[in-house]
Design a protein around this motif. Structure first.
Motif, PDB file in Angstrom:
ATOM      1  N   LEU A 403       0.822  -1.202   0.000  1.00  0.00           N
ATOM      2  CA  LEU A 403       0.000   0.000   0.000  1.00  0.00           C
ATOM      3  C   LEU A 403       0.863   1.261   0.000  1.00  0.00           C
ATOM      4  O   LEU A 403       0.590   2.220  -0.724  1.00  0.00           O
ATOM      5  CB  LEU A 403      -0.917   0.001   1.218  1.00  0.00           C
ATOM      6  CG  LEU A 403      -2.286  -0.670   1.076  1.00  0.00           C
ATOM      7  CD1 LEU A 403      -2.956  -0.768   2.443  1.00  0.00           C
ATOM      8  CD2 LEU A 403      -3.172   0.084   0.103  1.00  0.00           C
ATOM      9  N   LEU A 404       1.911   1.250   0.801  1.00  0.00           N
ATOM     10  CA  LEU A 404       2.775   2.431   0.875  1.00  0.00           C
ATOM     11  C   LEU A 404       3.565   2.625  -0.408  1.00  0.00           C
ATOM     12  O   LEU A 404       3.772   3.760  -0.855  1.00  0.00           O
ATOM     13  CB  LEU A 404       3.721   2.311   2.066  1.00  0.00           C
ATOM     14  CG  LEU A 404       3.073   2.496   3.443  1.00  0.00           C
ATOM     15  CD1 LEU A 404       4.104   2.319   4.554  1.00  0.00           C
ATOM     16  CD2 LEU A 404       2.429   3.868   3.563  1.00  0.00           C
ATOM     17  N   VAL A 405       4.015   1.527  -1.019  1.00  0.00           N
ATOM     18  CA  VAL A 405       4.749   1.653  -2.282  1.00  0.00           C
ATOM     19  C   VAL A 405       3.834   2.213  -3.369  1.00  0.00           C
ATOM     20  O   VAL A 405       4.225   3.105  -4.140  1.00  0.00           O
ATOM     21  CB  VAL A 405       5.339   0.285  -2.699  1.00  0.00           C
ATOM     22  CG1 VAL A 405       5.881   0.356  -4.120  1.00  0.00           C
ATOM     23  CG2 VAL A 405       6.447  -0.126  -1.739  1.00  0.00           C
ATOM     24  N   VAL A 406       2.604   1.713  -3.450  1.00  0.00           N
ATOM     25  CA  VAL A 406       1.650   2.230  -4.427  1.00  0.00           C
ATOM     26  C   VAL A 406       1.370   3.714  -4.163  1.00  0.00           C
ATOM     27  O   VAL A 406       1.339   4.536  -5.088  1.00  0.00           O
ATOM     28  CB  VAL A 406       0.343   1.417  -4.392  1.00  0.00           C
ATOM     29  CG1 VAL A 406      -0.728   2.069  -5.255  1.00  0.00           C
ATOM     30  CG2 VAL A 406       0.596  -0.011  -4.878  1.00  0.00           C
ATOM     31  N   THR A 407       1.168   4.062  -2.890  1.00  0.00           N
ATOM     32  CA  THR A 407       0.930   5.462  -2.530  1.00  0.00           C
ATOM     33  C   THR A 407       2.109   6.339  -2.932  1.00  0.00           C
ATOM     34  O   THR A 407       1.943   7.454  -3.432  1.00  0.00           O
ATOM     35  CB  THR A 407       0.688   5.582  -1.018  1.00  0.00           C
ATOM     36  OG1 THR A 407      -0.412   4.753  -0.644  1.00  0.00           O
ATOM     37  CG2 THR A 407       0.387   7.014  -0.630  1.00  0.00           C
ATOM     38  N   ARG A 408       3.305   5.827  -2.727  1.00  0.00           N
ATOM     39  CA  ARG A 408       4.527   6.571  -3.066  1.00  0.00           C
ATOM     40  C   ARG A 408       4.579   6.861  -4.562  1.00  0.00           C
ATOM     41  O   ARG A 408       4.871   7.987  -4.981  1.00  0.00           O
ATOM     42  CB  ARG A 408       5.731   5.731  -2.626  1.00  0.00           C
ATOM     43  CG  ARG A 408       7.070   6.423  -2.643  1.00  0.00           C
ATOM     44  CD  ARG A 408       8.098   5.510  -2.001  1.00  0.00           C
ATOM     45  NE  ARG A 408       9.430   6.099  -1.997  1.00  0.00           N
ATOM     46  CZ  ARG A 408      10.465   5.577  -1.340  1.00  0.00           C
ATOM     47  NH1 ARG A 408      10.302   4.474  -0.637  1.00  0.00           N
ATOM     48  NH2 ARG A 408      11.642   6.163  -1.384  1.00  0.00           N
ATOM     49  N   VAL A 409       4.301   5.867  -5.367  1.00  0.00           N
ATOM     50  CA  VAL A 409       4.365   6.040  -6.822  1.00  0.00           C
ATOM     51  C   VAL A 409       3.277   7.001  -7.301  1.00  0.00           C
ATOM     52  O   VAL A 409       3.536   7.895  -8.126  1.00  0.00           O
ATOM     53  CB  VAL A 409       4.233   4.667  -7.518  1.00  0.00           C
ATOM     54  CG1 VAL A 409       4.096   4.839  -9.021  1.00  0.00           C
ATOM     55  CG2 VAL A 409       5.436   3.799  -7.200  1.00  0.00           C
ATOM     56  N   ILE A 410       2.058   6.847  -6.786  1.00  0.00           N
ATOM     57  CA  ILE A 410       0.965   7.729  -7.203  1.00  0.00           C
ATOM     58  C   ILE A 410       1.259   9.169  -6.799  1.00  0.00           C
ATOM     59  O   ILE A 410       0.991  10.111  -7.555  1.00  0.00           O
ATOM     60  CB  ILE A 410      -0.364   7.245  -6.596  1.00  0.00           C
ATOM     61  CG1 ILE A 410      -0.755   5.901  -7.203  1.00  0.00           C
ATOM     62  CG2 ILE A 410      -1.474   8.263  -6.838  1.00  0.00           C
ATOM     63  CD1 ILE A 410      -1.976   5.269  -6.577  1.00  0.00           C
ATOM     64  N   GLY A 411       1.831   9.369  -5.612  1.00  0.00           N
ATOM     65  CA  GLY A 411       2.162  10.715  -5.168  1.00  0.00           C
ATOM     66  C   GLY A 411       3.168  11.394  -6.074  1.00  0.00           C
ATOM     67  O   GLY A 411       3.003  12.570  -6.444  1.00  0.00           O
ATOM     68  N   VAL A 412       4.226  10.681  -6.451  1.00  0.00           N
ATOM     69  CA  VAL A 412       5.233  11.254  -7.358  1.00  0.00           C
ATOM     70  C   VAL A 412       4.607  11.600  -8.704  1.00  0.00           C
ATOM     71  O   VAL A 412       4.852  12.682  -9.266  1.00  0.00           O
ATOM     72  CB  VAL A 412       6.411  10.271  -7.538  1.00  0.00           C
ATOM     73  CG1 VAL A 412       7.345  10.760  -8.642  1.00  0.00           C
ATOM     74  CG2 VAL A 412       7.190  10.123  -6.238  1.00  0.00           C
ATOM     75  N   ALA A 413       3.787  10.691  -9.228  1.00  0.00           N
ATOM     76  CA  ALA A 413       3.150  10.942 -10.526  1.00  0.00           C
ATOM     77  C   ALA A 413       2.238  12.155 -10.472  1.00  0.00           C
ATOM     78  O   ALA A 413       2.252  13.011 -11.368  1.00  0.00           O
ATOM     79  CB  ALA A 413       2.374   9.706 -10.971  1.00  0.00           C
ATOM     80  N   LEU A 414       1.429  12.249  -9.418  1.00  0.00           N
ATOM     81  CA  LEU A 414       0.520  13.385  -9.296  1.00  0.00           C
ATOM     82  C   LEU A 414       1.290  14.687  -9.117  1.00  0.00           C
ATOM     83  O   LEU A 414       0.935  15.725  -9.697  1.00  0.00           O
ATOM     84  CB  LEU A 414      -0.434  13.175  -8.127  1.00  0.00           C
ATOM     85  CG  LEU A 414      -1.438  14.304  -7.865  1.00  0.00           C
ATOM     86  CD1 LEU A 414      -2.317  14.536  -9.091  1.00  0.00           C
ATOM     87  CD2 LEU A 414      -2.298  13.994  -6.651  1.00  0.00           C
ATOM     88  N   GLY A 415       2.364  14.648  -8.323  1.00  0.00           N
ATOM     89  CA  GLY A 415       3.168  15.843  -8.127  1.00  0.00           C
ATOM     90  C   GLY A 415       3.782  16.347  -9.420  1.00  0.00           C
ATOM     91  O   GLY A 415       3.759  17.558  -9.710  1.00  0.00           O
ATOM     92  N   ALA A 416       4.328  15.432 -10.207  1.00  0.00           N
ATOM     93  CA  ALA A 416       4.902  15.837 -11.497  1.00  0.00           C
ATOM     94  C   ALA A 416       3.839  16.427 -12.409  1.00  0.00           C
ATOM     95  O   ALA A 416       4.073  17.429 -13.101  1.00  0.00           O
ATOM     96  CB  ALA A 416       5.567  14.631 -12.168  1.00  0.00           C
ATOM     97  N   GLN A 417       2.650  15.830 -12.392  1.00  0.00           N
ATOM     98  CA  GLN A 417       1.578  16.343 -13.246  1.00  0.00           C
ATOM     99  C   GLN A 417       1.109  17.713 -12.778  1.00  0.00           C
ATOM    100  O   GLN A 417       0.798  18.592 -13.597  1.00  0.00           O
ATOM    101  CB  GLN A 417       0.413  15.364 -13.250  1.00  0.00           C
ATOM    102  CG  GLN A 417      -0.430  15.423 -14.512  1.00  0.00           C
ATOM    103  CD  GLN A 417       0.364  15.048 -15.743  1.00  0.00           C
ATOM    104  OE1 GLN A 417       0.926  13.974 -15.828  1.00  0.00           O
ATOM    105  NE2 GLN A 417       0.446  15.967 -16.699  1.00  0.00           N
ATOM    106  N   LEU A 418       1.077  17.949 -11.469  1.00  0.00           N
ATOM    107  CA  LEU A 418       0.721  19.265 -10.950  1.00  0.00           C
ATOM    108  C   LEU A 418       1.763  20.300 -11.342  1.00  0.00           C
ATOM    109  O   LEU A 418       1.424  21.440 -11.707  1.00  0.00           O
ATOM    110  CB  LEU A 418       0.580  19.208  -9.422  1.00  0.00           C
ATOM    111  CG  LEU A 418      -0.669  18.526  -8.871  1.00  0.00           C
ATOM    112  CD1 LEU A 418      -0.599  18.428  -7.357  1.00  0.00           C
ATOM    113  CD2 LEU A 418      -1.922  19.274  -9.303  1.00  0.00           C
ATOM    114  N   GLY A 419       3.042  19.918 -11.283  1.00  0.00           N
ATOM    115  CA  GLY A 419       4.093  20.825 -11.721  1.00  0.00           C
ATOM    116  C   GLY A 419       3.941  21.187 -13.182  1.00  0.00           C
ATOM    117  O   GLY A 419       4.070  22.360 -13.577  1.00  0.00           O
ATOM    118  N   GLY A 420       3.642  20.194 -14.015  1.00  0.00           N
ATOM    119  CA  GLY A 420       3.410  20.466 -15.426  1.00  0.00           C
ATOM    120  C   GLY A 420       2.199  21.339 -15.654  1.00  0.00           C
ATOM    121  O   GLY A 420       2.206  22.212 -16.533  1.00  0.00           O
TER     122      GLY A 420
END
Length: 476
Positions: A403-420
């Motif tokens: 669960l934490l690994v999945v959360t970690r990956v989704i967080g990075v992806a969402l953060g990059a998309q917000l930056g874009g």
């Protein structure tokens, strides 16, 4: 008098087999990391906006997020070697497709297929554990992890020279050739491991629904922020994301063997850790995307016009800091507790990004910010992972860490998309380039998100304190 028939022990593997797994991990780490320093280049070559460019790295992360809980189950059920070879065939297809991609959609499809590489590590662990003793397995697993991390640094360094001497297509093609060669070596050197009997099936509906939810959300975020959708279509995207997400939750709650056991989230220690991990990694994802963009841009009084090679060199100290943080995080969590580690990391990250929003006139400002934020994020998420693994029952460790690994990956992806999205919304109407104010906004928002973790820690303080007391009481 009859004697019980025992199965013969599995054959041992030698150094060549471990070396083949290690080189494969090195090549996979390289293929995964060539994108980060090259995103500004890819945006220019493909003629896409920053928010569209953020999808290039995110699609791989999304595939990784949904495959993380599934790869080990597949290996146990069908044999680690068999599944590893098939997953590497998918990765190779994705790498070759990215290597000949004429446009963004084809490149994104290649990245989706490359995301299958996330299954290589758990499958490698299955193989070495079946064919080596416990002590030898720990050494072999350490070698594989270290080479995968080293591959990330190699990819950061070689992306620029390959793109400039050959073309950006070769950034994907060359590591893929190595992956194909080492997969053939693994197929030849590694003995077959027998599949394990299991009554639980693979939750394919859950995999498909989570993939659809994440991809629809990311694509919707891009189209909404660049203003290409009418209001009615925006509403339709929101409904589609909600419907897919609701369907995924319903499937996971009813599945006999869910890909993510959502019942774990009902435990306060678990959802506290997931929320904190998500906040930390959203910040990290924004930094990962924004810094290469600012290095590459050459605006009026801001940016540095750095080449892809220069960007890779600028990002390398941060990659080293991130690699070191994984080993420090567990030690720090044991000595000071996950809460203290997260608080210090949040303060450092928020202060760093606030300072960067105000002062970003020299490359070393960005390099130092990358080092500090990468180390803080790595230590914080690793401390939460280690703390959660000791807070839950032994039988739930696999579910909790997944669960934490999945959360970690989704967080990075969402953060990059917000930056874009922030850069896309803050484009100069004359030049089309992101204005300096967009970068300032991005760094300020990332700093605020980092500071949000302090609020989360404050809100959850009472419960975690009680949890520790309980653990001490039972000798944990």
């Amino acid at each position: 008098m009859s004697q019980a028939v025992t199965a013969p022990p599995p054959p041992r593997i030698g150094r060549l087999s471990i070396a083949a797994l290690g080189v494969l991990a090195l090549a996979l780490g390289t293929l995964q990391s060539v994108v980060e320093p090259a995103i500004p280049l890819l945006q220019g070559e493909l003629g896409v906006t920053p928010d569209e460019g953020a999808l290039i790295g995110n699609t791989l992360l999304i595939t990784g997020a949904v495959l993380t809980p599934v790869a080990g189950k597949l290996g146990d059920r069908y044999g680690g070697k068999r599944v590893l070879i098939r997953l590497m065939a998918v990765v190779a297809a994705g790498g070759l497709l990215a290597g000949v991609a004429p446009n963004l959609p084809v490149l994104l499809l290649g990245q989706v297929l490359q995301g299958a590489m996330v299954g290589a590590l758990p499958l490698s662990f299955i193989l070495v554990r079946k064919h080596l003793s416990a002590g030898e397995s720990q050494v072999a697993i350490g070698v594989v992890i270290a080479l995968f991390t080293g591959g990330g640094m190699v990819g950061t360094l070689i992306a620029g020279p390959i793109a400039e001497l050959l073309s950006w297509h070769w950034m994907f093609a060359l590591p893929t050739v190595v992956i194909i060669a080492t997969t053939m070596a693994v197929a030849r050197l590694m003995p077959h491991d027998p599949p394990a009997e299991s009554d639980s099936g693979i939750d394919w509906p859950g995999v498909l629904l989570l993939s659809g939810t994440l991809l629809t959300f990311m694509l919707g975020l891009v189209t909404v922020t660049n203003g290409s959708l009418p209001p009615l279509a925006v509403g339709a995207v929101a409904v589609a994301v909600a419907a897919l997400g609701t369907g995924w939750v319903a499937v996971e709650r009813r599945a006999l063997s869910p890909m993510v056991d959502l019942r774990m989230l009902a435990k306060p220690a678990m959802w506290h850790a997931c929320v904190l991990t998500f906040v930390i990694t959203v910040t990290a994802g924004m930094v990962i995307f924004l810094l290469p963009q600012l290095f590459a841009i050459s605006g009026d009084g801001y940016g540095f016009g750095a080449s892809t090679t220069d960007i890779g060199l600028f990002l390398l100290p941060g990659a080293v800091a991130g690699a070191l943080s994984d080993s420090v995080g567990g030690v720090a969590a044991r000595r000071f507790g996950p809460r203290a580690v997260v608080v210090v990391g949040a303060v450092v990250t928020a202060a760093t990004l606030t300072a960067l929003a105000a002062q970003h006139t020299a490359p070393w400002h960005l390099v130092l910010a990358k080092v500090l934020t990468a180390f803080a994020a790595g230590v914080g998420t690793t401390a939460l992972l280690a703390g959660t693994a000791t807070a839950v029952e032994t039988k739930d460790i696999g579910i909790a860490t997944s669960l934490l690994v999945v959360t970690r990956v989704i967080g990075v992806a969402l953060g990059a998309q917000l930056g874009g999205a922030i850069l896309g919304a803050g484009g100069d109407p004359v030049t089309g380039l992101p204005a300096e104010s967009a970068f300032v906004t991005g760094f300020a928002v990332a700093g605020l998100v980092a500071a949000l973790s302090l609020f989360v820690v404050r809100v959850t303080k009472l419960h975690v304190t009680k949890l520790r007391v309980t653990n001490k009481g039972v000798g944990a």
